[in-house]
Write an enzyme that holds these catalytic residues in place. Structure first.
Site, PDB file in Angstrom:
ATOM      1  N   GLN A  87       0.821  -1.205   0.000  1.00 21.23           N
ATOM      2  CA  GLN A  87       0.000   0.000   0.000  1.00 21.23           C
ATOM      3  C   GLN A  87       0.855   1.254   0.000  1.00 21.23           C
ATOM      4  O   GLN A  87       2.053   1.221   0.284  1.00 21.23           O
ATOM      5  CB  GLN A  87      -0.900   0.005   1.231  1.00 21.23           C
ATOM      6  CG  GLN A  87      -0.136  -0.025   2.539  1.00 21.23           C
ATOM      7  CD  GLN A  87      -0.950  -0.578   3.677  1.00 21.23           C
ATOM      8  OE1 GLN A  87      -2.154  -0.377   3.733  1.00 21.23           O
ATOM      9  NE2 GLN A  87      -0.311  -1.282   4.592  1.00 21.23           N
ATOM     10  N   ASP A 142      -0.864  -0.189  13.809  1.00 22.47           N
ATOM     11  CA  ASP A 142      -0.591   1.108  14.415  1.00 22.47           C
ATOM     12  C   ASP A 142      -0.309   1.003  15.906  1.00 22.47           C
ATOM     13  O   ASP A 142       0.100   1.980  16.534  1.00 22.47           O
ATOM     14  CB  ASP A 142      -1.752   2.072  14.182  1.00 22.47           C
ATOM     15  CG  ASP A 142      -3.056   1.530  14.730  1.00 22.47           C
ATOM     16  OD1 ASP A 142      -3.232   1.544  15.960  1.00 22.47           O
ATOM     17  OD2 ASP A 142      -3.897   1.073  13.948  1.00 22.47           O
ATOM     18  N   ASP A 228      -9.660  -5.358  13.742  1.00 22.16           N
ATOM     19  CA  ASP A 228      -9.424  -3.938  13.498  1.00 22.16           C
ATOM     20  C   ASP A 228      -9.115  -3.754  12.021  1.00 22.16           C
ATOM     21  O   ASP A 228      -8.004  -3.415  11.634  1.00 22.16           O
ATOM     22  CB  ASP A 228      -8.255  -3.486  14.379  1.00 22.16           C
ATOM     23  CG  ASP A 228      -8.085  -1.986  14.404  1.00 22.16           C
ATOM     24  OD1 ASP A 228      -8.949  -1.280  13.872  1.00 22.16           O
ATOM     25  OD2 ASP A 228      -7.068  -1.519  14.945  1.00 22.16           O
ATOM     26  N   ASP A 231     -12.325  -1.200   5.591  1.00 22.75           N
ATOM     27  CA  ASP A 231     -13.666  -1.349   5.048  1.00 22.75           C
ATOM     28  C   ASP A 231     -13.687  -2.466   4.010  1.00 22.75           C
ATOM     29  O   ASP A 231     -12.647  -2.820   3.443  1.00 22.75           O
ATOM     30  CB  ASP A 231     -14.122  -0.026   4.425  1.00 22.75           C
ATOM     31  CG  ASP A 231     -14.322   1.048   5.484  1.00 22.75           C
ATOM     32  OD1 ASP A 231     -14.743   0.689   6.594  1.00 22.75           O
ATOM     33  OD2 ASP A 231     -14.031   2.217   5.209  1.00 22.75           O
ATOM     34  N   TYR A 296     -13.068  10.555  11.616  1.00 17.66           N
ATOM     35  CA  TYR A 296     -13.681   9.510  10.813  1.00 17.66           C
ATOM     36  C   TYR A 296     -14.953  10.047  10.151  1.00 17.66           C
ATOM     37  O   TYR A 296     -15.503  11.061  10.600  1.00 17.66           O
ATOM     38  CB  TYR A 296     -14.010   8.285  11.668  1.00 17.66           C
ATOM     39  CG  TYR A 296     -12.789   7.480  12.068  1.00 17.66           C
ATOM     40  CD1 TYR A 296     -11.533   7.751  11.536  1.00 17.66           C
ATOM     41  CD2 TYR A 296     -12.892   6.443  12.976  1.00 17.66           C
ATOM     42  CE1 TYR A 296     -10.419   7.029  11.895  1.00 17.66           C
ATOM     43  CE2 TYR A 296     -11.776   5.704  13.352  1.00 17.66           C
ATOM     44  CZ  TYR A 296     -10.537   6.006  12.809  1.00 17.66           C
ATOM     45  OH  TYR A 296      -9.434   5.275  13.170  1.00 17.66           O
TER      46      TYR A 296
END
Length: 438
Positions: A87, A142, A228, A231, A296
């Site tokens: 990514q 993260d 976690d 989408d 968000y």
């Protein structure tokens, strides 16, 4: 949040763009740490010449979130930009939210408000479990969920499944201290740094596709699984398929809890109701809870909590044997509290109505001819016997399917009018067998 899956790889956080989910990695180089990467120069497509970051995503049509960069310059405001094997990773310094991480053009977390998500994602399921000892984090590169989990003295083992090790490197480099130098709320507990959490002896880091990892694990090994994830588009699609939910159910111990990132009720309500129905079909209970995160979409995000071999709601925290540890945890948190825990399950009426409608749709299909054999005899060509999420590649049109799965569990909708009853009012829960026997 984080994503650790997929047909094309995975990264780290719960919201993910598809604009570059498949990359040409022919120019990847080794940065000296053994991790291939391609440094990117120039202005990222998500940052304007005026110094504003704007998300690049189509999954929430008609709106985009933007943040101003601090003292905008490509040399000072853009801290990191490269393409990993999986990514596009961007870290920039914002004017008001501190350091921010972006994956494939979509904001994943900021130093200012990440605690509002991660404290709820972790402490709601862990405080709803009597003694959480073995935990799996799907994604989580993260490190924020990891930081919160390690506050619990009952925890003996944490497996963090993050497919992209470069995300962990970026986290350690730019998000080591909770809150960073961003404007913060409350007293930040800087004793629990994200960087230190990765090195805790209880932690096992697995750089692997999460769907494959769980598929290959034995049964009944985790007390809590935190999904976690991104989408359900692009690389994270496999983490929203029935097989993945079944793998989570199988690897949970009895009385175990799954907590899944579950999108925004203002934008994705049809999908949320479908996900709740899918979880209710596989697990014994399924509930939707909500929290607020300013960065968000619409400032809101939710979770689905699903339980194995128990019919009690996750709405009520379970008192710990070690009250001192519970008090120590609560004293360090800035969002989660026992009151917030319960309040998270109080949903707007239009959300409750949609979840109720989904159950009624399933019940009507199930009971249309009086028995489930006849139902499956006419419907198996149209739908999967567990749930219809194999149709996820069609989600970009936000379709509404015409057939759904057999109801085989409880979707818990709590009646908040009776505050004196500390136990779940089972009369407000959908009866698993539709036989009236609760």
């Amino acid at each position: 949040m984080s994503f650790a899956s997929g047909n094309n790889g995975g990264g780290s956080h719960s919201r993910h763009s598809s604009y570059s989910s498949v990359h040409n990695n022919s120019n990847l180089v080794d940065d000296g740490s053994g991790i291939g990467c391609q440094p990117l120069t120039g202005l990222p497509p998500s940052i304007s010449k005026q110094g504003w970051f704007t998300e690049l995503e189509t999954i929430w049509p008609g709106q985009r979130f933007s943040l101003a960069l601090e003292g905008f310059s490509t040399s000072k405001s853009i801290l990191f930009h490269e393409r990993s094997k999986f990514q596009d990773i961007l870290v920039f310094r914002s004017a008001t939210y501190g350091n921010a991480m972006v994956l494939d053009g979509v904001l994943q977390l900021t130093e200012r408000d990440e605690f509002a998500f991660h404290e709820m994602m972790v402490h709601v399921p862990l405080f709803a479990h009597a003694k959480p000892q073995s935990i799996c984090i799907v994604g989580g590169g993260d490190g924020s969920c990891l930081r919160e989990i390690l506050r619990h003295d009952t925890v003996q083992r944490v497996v963090l499944v993050e497919i992209d090790p470069r995300v962990i490197y970026v986290t350690k480099t730019f998000f080591a201290s909770p809150g960073g130098s961003a404007k913060t709320y409350g007293n930040v507990d800087r004793s629990m740094s994200i960087a230190a959490s990765f090195d805790d002896p209880r932690v096992e880091i697995v750089n692997e596709d999460a769907a494959t990892y769980l598929e290959n694990q034995p049964s009944n090994i985790f007390d809590v699984i935190l999904s976690d994830t991104s989408d359900p588009v692009g690389p994270a699609e496999s983490l929203f398929q029935p097989a993945f939910y079944e793998s989570m159910h199988r690897t949970l111990k009895p009385q175990g809890i799954v907590c899944v990132q579950a999108l925004c009720l203002w934008i994705h309500l049809d999908l949320i109701s479908d996900l709740v129905a899918c979880c209710a079909d596989i697990f014994d209970t399924a509930e939707y809870a909500s929290t607020m995160v300013p960065s968000y979409p619409c400032g809101q995000i939710g979770f689905i909590l699903a339980c194995k071999d128990r019919i009690h709601s996750c709405r009520r925290p379970i008192p710990r044997e070690s009250a001192s540890n519970q008090e120590a945890i609560l004293s360090k948190l800035r969002w989660y509290s026992l009151a917030q825990h319960t309040a998270a399950f109080t949903l707007p009426r239009f959300v409750e109505q949609r979840l109720e409608q989904k159950y009624e749709e399933e019940s009507n299909l199930y009971d249309e001819n009086g028995d489930d054999d006849d139902f499956w005899g006419t419907a198996t060509t149209a739908i999967d016997e567990k749930c219809f999420l194999q149709w996820l590649p069609c989600l970009r049109s936000w379709f509404r399917p015409t057939a759904v799965s057999t109801p085989s569990s409880r979707i818990l909708l709590i009646d908040d009018d009776d505050d004196d009853d500390d136990d779940v009012n089972v009369s407000n829960a959908v009866d698993k067998d539709d036989d009236g026997d609760d």
